[in-house]
Design an enzyme around this catalytic site. Structure first.
Site, PDB file in Angstrom:
ATOM      1  N   VAL A 152       0.851  -1.199   0.000  1.00 26.43           N
ATOM      2  CA  VAL A 152       0.000   0.000   0.000  1.00 26.43           C
ATOM      3  C   VAL A 152       0.884   1.245   0.000  1.00 26.43           C
ATOM      4  CG1 VAL A 152      -1.774   1.310   1.220  1.00 26.43           C
ATOM      5  CG2 VAL A 152      -1.797  -1.188   1.298  1.00 26.43           C
ATOM      6  N   GLY A 207       5.394   7.171 -18.650  1.00 24.63           N
ATOM      7  CA  GLY A 207       5.540   5.868 -18.000  1.00 24.63           C
ATOM      8  C   GLY A 207       4.848   5.798 -16.650  1.00 24.63           C
ATOM      9  N   LYS A 225      -5.915  -1.668  -2.207  1.00 26.27           N
ATOM     10  CA  LYS A 225      -5.174  -1.101  -1.079  1.00 26.27           C
ATOM     11  C   LYS A 225      -6.123  -0.770   0.069  1.00 26.27           C
ATOM     12  CE  LYS A 225      -1.678   0.647  -4.253  1.00 26.27           C
ATOM     13  NZ  LYS A 225      -1.350   1.777  -5.146  1.00 26.27           N
TER      14      LYS A 225
END
Lengths: 340, 340
Positions: A152, A207, A225
């Protein structure tokens, strides 16, 4: 004291872990007396193992050209799971890709390692988002630790902060920005006046977003998460199916402008409490701890005594994410060194 | 297991500690097996002690009306230092007012307690900003712990985050907003277009700034905290005299407007590294973790592996600050329970 690591997964995070261990080898030895030895490493091409310890620099050099399976001492086609049967190790460092359909190959690796009483440090979130309770039960049964700070928010130490640093407080809820790609897109729409499509394209060119950005922009990554934080911090058993999710694909430039006129920003926010488990676009006030931009992640813990405590950090990055795994490895070792 | 507390100082933070211990008594007992007993309490009017434990609710009720010295079982005029000789205790919780001239009365209390091998938890910063090295040496000599999370940023867990949660990283510098009063004043000058004088007056009316605001607005309070962070996180021996300090009294509305036009805010920033120890007004970018407003405190740790990790929290508040002291007390107890 020597800790033998078996590393499975050699993408950006796995390679980052090798580099971090290389960079901090002397530091960890001098400061804590911890010596990391890699006895096995696997990627999708195969595996390599040596009970006396592998040469990290050599593995990294070889990996840049081809997979470890094609290394002169490697075994082509040997899977991570097969490697766990071949190699002597104390801790599995698992950095395989996230699957949100069946959690594989991570799930089988964790079941095998924990079942054999070996500690696990993971950066993966699929298996945890789908099978948190089962994996934790197995960890309790065998006494092998399962740590996952890196799963996370990368380098943002939210789990260890909640569990180790605010021990006198009860934590009532967690609210955060748990996905850096969507935070980048929304930030560019705000600062540059870009459309959603333009900002996504920019993120892809840099990216920051993947060619298929669905898991990020539709909120699935943040939802995974949120499930991990709900289980780990609030002790609320849940899986990915329990999250109410809305992504950012419907956010228009007009909505962002309207919010800005009133001193607000639109962010993709995860809200986790005993009766809430949601990911969706929310208004946050400029000047508040939620107003961080770029690819940053943040999470606010609402506590009974300390009020709101927020942590902000880099949600991704090879070395950054690996640093959280290295800290977890060190924590496990410090907890168990006296009992060995 | 029972831990006997001697509490000296019953202002907002001292009373907050009693309330926090009351609120979380059952929680700490159930979760950690820790039972806090107050065997002595002192304020400026006198002291009260009972080896079997004092009644917290009774002390708080009495304190609201008059000092503990006038309590039927109290000893009028007994100082905190005298109390330490009368009472059996395991941990001194020290919350006396900060003095930046001689660190008293806190300094003498710490020397006495640490010298006697008793652990100390403090929210005070004067003695630490003036005599950090001496006090830590004494702590090392006798093996008594000295913890002080509450002295910097109240409920913002910066020290424990750096020392316990980012263990695999080396910390290269700390940069932060360490004073809530000046952050409030600068935030109001930004959001409302107030002059410095107007914003200060508003802060005084709200009880955020003191009648004599010199220590806050001239940067001394932030400088004390910078000294503590330099010593505690970077291991850099220094005292208040070593800090280069500039306050916010010279900041004009014009300067704030000019910064805002370029996407920046003016904040009172402390910068701490191996070769920097400064407090002064700095430009910070909107959207960065430094852009938090109101009375919030924040601090960013620059690390070698994890990049920048930031924590934000309430820099003041009775219960909030006390929560940090309660966590420190719990930490000391957890470290030492096995050796008792």
């Amino acid at each position: 004291m020597r800790v033998r690591i078996c590393l499975v997964g050699l993408g950006a995070v796995g390679q980052g872990f090798l580099r971090a261990a290389q960079l901090k080898g002397e530091y960890l030895k001098k400061r804590y007396g911890l010596e990391l030895t890699f006895t096995g490493v696997a990627d999708s091409s195969g595996a390599i193992h040596d009970g006396n310890g592998l040469d990290i620099a050599e593995i990294l050099r070889h990996k840049r050209e081809e997979g470890v399976g094609s290394h002169p001492s490697g075994v082509e086609g040997m899977s991570g799971l097969e490697l766990l049967d071949e190699v002597e190790y104390d801790c599995l460092v698992e950095a395989t890709p996230t699957s949100i359909t069946d959690g594989e190959p991570g799930r089988s690796l964790l079941i095998k390692a924990l079942g054999d009483g070996k500690h696990v440090v993971t950066s993966n979130k699929g298996h945890l988002a789908l099978f948190y309770s089962e994996l934790m039960e197995l960890s309790s049964e065998t006494g092998a630790e399962l740590m996952f700070e890196a799963s996370v928010g990368g380098a943002m130490p939210i789990i260890n902060l909640a569990r180790e640093t605010l021990t006198s407080c009860s934590i009532e809820s967690v609210i955060g920005i748990l996905n850096g790609t969507t935070n980048f897109i929304l930030s560019r729409m705000t600062s540059e006046g870009s459309s959603y499509e333009q900002a996504l394209l920019e993120a892809q060119e840099l990216g920051i977003a993947e060619t298929n950005p669905a898991q990020d922009v539709e909120g699935t990554d943040a939802a995974c998460k949120a499930v991990i934080l709900a289980n780990a911090i609030l002790g609320r058993p849940c899986t990915l199916r329990d999250v109410s999710v809305e992504g950012i694909t419907g956010i228009t430039q007009g909505a962002i402008e309207l919010a800005a006129q009133e001193g607000y920003l639109i962010k993709l926010i995860a809200e986790i409490s005993d009766d809430t488990l949601e990911v969706g676009p929310r208004l946050v006030r400029m000047g508040s701890p939620y107003a961080v931009d770029g690819t940053l992640n943040m999470a606010t813990l609402r506590t009974d005594l300390a009020g709101e405590v927020t942590v902000v950090g880099r949600g991704a990055g090879s070395l950054e994410t690996a640093s959280a795994m290295l800290t977890d490895t060190l924590t496990i070792w410090r907890r168990h060194r006296d009992s060995r």
